[in-house]
Design an enzyme around this catalytic site. Structure first.
Site, PDB file in Angstrom:
ATOM      1  N   ARG A  65      48.409  41.297  34.605  1.00 56.32           N
ATOM      2  CA  ARG A  65      47.478  41.082  33.477  1.00 56.32           C
ATOM      3  C   ARG A  65      48.112  41.552  32.170  1.00 56.32           C
ATOM      4  O   ARG A  65      47.995  40.892  31.146  1.00 56.32           O
ATOM      5  CB  ARG A  65      46.174  41.850  33.720  1.00 56.32           C
ATOM      6  N   LYS A 168      34.592  50.674  46.980  1.00 56.37           N
ATOM      7  CA  LYS A 168      34.654  49.211  47.081  1.00 56.37           C
ATOM      8  C   LYS A 168      35.769  48.767  48.017  1.00 56.37           C
ATOM      9  O   LYS A 168      36.844  49.364  48.027  1.00 56.37           O
ATOM     10  CB  LYS A 168      34.912  48.601  45.705  1.00 56.37           C
ATOM     11  N   GLU A 209      32.464  43.729  49.634  1.00 59.86           N
ATOM     12  CA  GLU A 209      32.794  42.551  48.817  1.00 59.86           C
ATOM     13  C   GLU A 209      33.537  41.497  49.631  1.00 59.86           C
ATOM     14  O   GLU A 209      34.751  41.592  49.814  1.00 59.86           O
ATOM     15  CB  GLU A 209      33.660  42.976  47.615  1.00 59.86           C
ATOM     16  N   LYS A 251      28.667  43.118  47.008  1.00 62.30           N
ATOM     17  CA  LYS A 251      29.320  42.492  45.855  1.00 62.30           C
ATOM     18  C   LYS A 251      29.670  41.070  46.266  1.00 62.30           C
ATOM     19  O   LYS A 251      30.540  40.861  47.119  1.00 62.30           O
ATOM     20  CB  LYS A 251      30.559  43.277  45.448  1.00 62.30           C
ATOM     21  N   GLY A 294      35.350  36.535  39.388  1.00 64.08           N
ATOM     22  CA  GLY A 294      36.204  35.649  40.183  1.00 64.08           C
ATOM     23  C   GLY A 294      36.994  34.588  39.444  1.00 64.08           C
ATOM     24  O   GLY A 294      37.402  33.605  40.059  1.00 64.08           O
ATOM     25  N   SER A 321      29.252  43.197  38.571  1.00 63.01           N
ATOM     26  CA  SER A 321      30.331  44.154  38.785  1.00 63.01           C
ATOM     27  C   SER A 321      31.602  43.405  38.388  1.00 63.01           C
ATOM     28  O   SER A 321      32.473  43.135  39.211  1.00 63.01           O
ATOM     29  CB  SER A 321      30.373  44.588  40.255  1.00 63.01           C
ATOM     30  N   GLY A 323      35.087  42.289  36.580  1.00 64.47           N
ATOM     31  CA  GLY A 323      36.368  42.800  36.108  1.00 64.47           C
ATOM     32  C   GLY A 323      36.784  41.996  34.896  1.00 64.47           C
ATOM     33  O   GLY A 323      36.548  42.356  33.739  1.00 64.47           O
ATOM     34  N   ARG A 324      37.350  40.801  35.183  1.00 62.18           N
ATOM     35  CA  ARG A 324      37.857  39.963  34.089  1.00 62.18           C
ATOM     36  C   ARG A 324      36.774  39.598  33.084  1.00 62.18           C
ATOM     37  O   ARG A 324      37.015  39.610  31.875  1.00 62.18           O
ATOM     38  CB  ARG A 324      38.502  38.696  34.667  1.00 62.18           C
TER      39      ARG A 324
HETATM   40  P1  13P Z   1      36.604  39.905  38.796  1.00 61.98           P
HETATM   41  O1  13P Z   1      35.246  40.020  38.145  1.00 61.98           O
HETATM   42  O2  13P Z   1      37.711  39.786  37.799  1.00 61.98           O
HETATM   43  O3  13P Z   1      36.624  38.855  39.859  1.00 61.98           O
HETATM   44  O4  13P Z   1      36.894  41.284  39.496  1.00 61.98           O
HETATM   45  C1  13P Z   1      35.924  41.908  40.199  1.00 61.98           C
HETATM   46  C2  13P Z   1      36.509  42.660  41.303  1.00 61.98           C
HETATM   47  O5  13P Z   1      36.356  43.849  41.385  1.00 61.98           O
HETATM   48  C3  13P Z   1      37.272  41.932  42.311  1.00 61.98           C
HETATM   49  O6  13P Z   1      37.491  42.762  43.413  1.00 61.98           O
END
Ligand code: 13P
Length: 366
Positions: A65, A168, A209, A251, A294, A321, A323-324
């Site tokens: 990233r 997680k 997840e 998740k 995702g 939850s 990330g990106r």
């Molecule tokens: P993303 O929202 O970028 O998919 O990441 C969430 C995450 O923790 C993936 O394990």
């Protein structure tokens, strides 16, 4: 209902692998003392209008990233970036917690406050990624299984001492020609359930997840079918391992067409399909479901969550939850001018947290 007030019959029947049943002489809920605590943490993770920021990228993923935006990836740039995200002014109004990486939970703000302590002082629950990533599943080309069970009990005990209260584990399911296989789904469900049971034994809420990847040209119907089978398998495995759902958070990935599918879906279609799939496979006793983004863009991730909550009431709080979809705007800004754009990058973290917090209530205005 108070968690301690289970009817006497609960816990005496125990599912056995293969769906045979036997009566156990004593309640199978060996960790009854901590049910209340786990359930309380789980509820706090999905408190109304709040969700989680995932900043648990492994150093390898972080490198990818960072390289994508021209930042050198070192222990200190990773620390500085995580500090930017965790200390974004006001974002904690909409963030119940953050998922950290092993390196990050051992790091501190530049003024010397350990990140976990900073979070607790600011009303956020520290979480920790505990899986060791994916490896090819032997004998099943194109499929992955997640590793990390060996030594997990000791690692969880340490993370608890470091302040983590949830963990997680991410399993990855790929859709393609003749995949996923039942073997891949079962292997990943089994690992998720073993991890979840260990988490609860150690006082951490497991966030389970099972991510069905968006890669591929499959349609939304295929994603629905695969997601439903995966969730059914996961909840069977959790049941077989005596995992207490009251102290567990799912998740989930949303039900969406593959990125390369010609027929993309509307926001309403994604929201309706995801809700129907979850309702058909996820027990109502679960305290909450959070979504991963995702690879969805920021707008879609927020719009989908908002639409699902506008379609409520639902059996569980539905939150994020991401990330990106929480970080990508901030990362781009920070990369352009680390010092000059610091405040602006933090402001975008606040904006993303606020938008997703409103979406968790179905009150996002678009
Ligand atoms: P993303 O929202 O970028 O998919 O990441 C969430 C995450 O923790 C993936 O394990």
């Amino acid at each position: 209902m108070a968690i301690s007030a289970y009817p006497a019959c609960v816990g005496k029947l125990q599912a056995q692998p293969g769906y045979n049943w036997r009566i156990t002489p004593t309640a199978s809920r060996a960790y009854a003392m901590s049910i209340e605590q786990l359930a309380e943490t789980a509820r706090a993770m999905v408190a109304p209008g709040k969700g989680i920021i995932a900043i648990d990228e492994s150093s390898a993923t972080c490198k990818k990233r960072f390289e994508g935006v021209g930042i050198e990836c070192t222990e200190d740039t990773r620390r500085a970036y995580r500090e930017l995200l965790l200390t974004a002014p006001g974002a904690n109004q909409y963030l119940s917690g953050a998922i950290l990486f092993d390196e990050t939970i051992r790091q501190s703000t530049k003024s010397g406050v350990p990140f976990a302590k900073y979070m607790l002082d600011n009303g956020m629950i520290p979480g920790i990624k505990v899986d060791k990533g994916t490896v090819p599943l032997a004998g099943f080309p194109g499929e992955l299984v997640t590793e990390g069970l060996d030594g997990l009990r000791d690692r969880l005990k340490e993370y608890y001492k470091l302040g983590a209260r949830f963990a997680k584990w991410r399993a990855v399911i790929t859709i393609g020609d003749d995949i996923p296989s039942g073997t891949c789904i079962e292997a990943n469900s089994h690992a998720l359930a073993r991890y979840a049971a260990l988490c609860q034994e150690c006082g951490l809420v497991p966030m389970v997840e099972p991510e069905v990847l968006m890669d591929g040209d499959h349609d939304i119907g295929t994603c629905y079918e695969v997601t439903e089978v995966v969730l059914r398998s996961l909840f069977d495995a959790l049941y077989n391992q005596s995992v207490m759902l009251e102290g567990t958070i799912l998740k989930a990935s949303m039900v969406v067409p593959g990125k390369a599918c010609d027929e993309q879906a509307s926001v309403e279609e994604v929201a309706e399909s995801t809700l129907m799939c979850l309702k058909s496979a996820v027990p109502a006793i679960l305290p909450g479901i959070v979504f991963l983004s995702g690879g969805q863009n920021d707008h879609d991730a927020t719009a989908h969550l908002d639409a699902m909550n506008k379609m409520g009431p639902n059996p569980w709080p539905l939150s994020f939850s991401y990330g990106r979809a929480m970080q990508q705007a901030a990362l781009k800004l920070w990369a352009t001018d680390m010092a000059g754009n610091y405040a602006k990058a933090q402001a975008t973290v606040f904006e993303r947290a606020k938008a997703n917090g409103l979406a968790a209530l179905g009150q996002w205005q678009g």
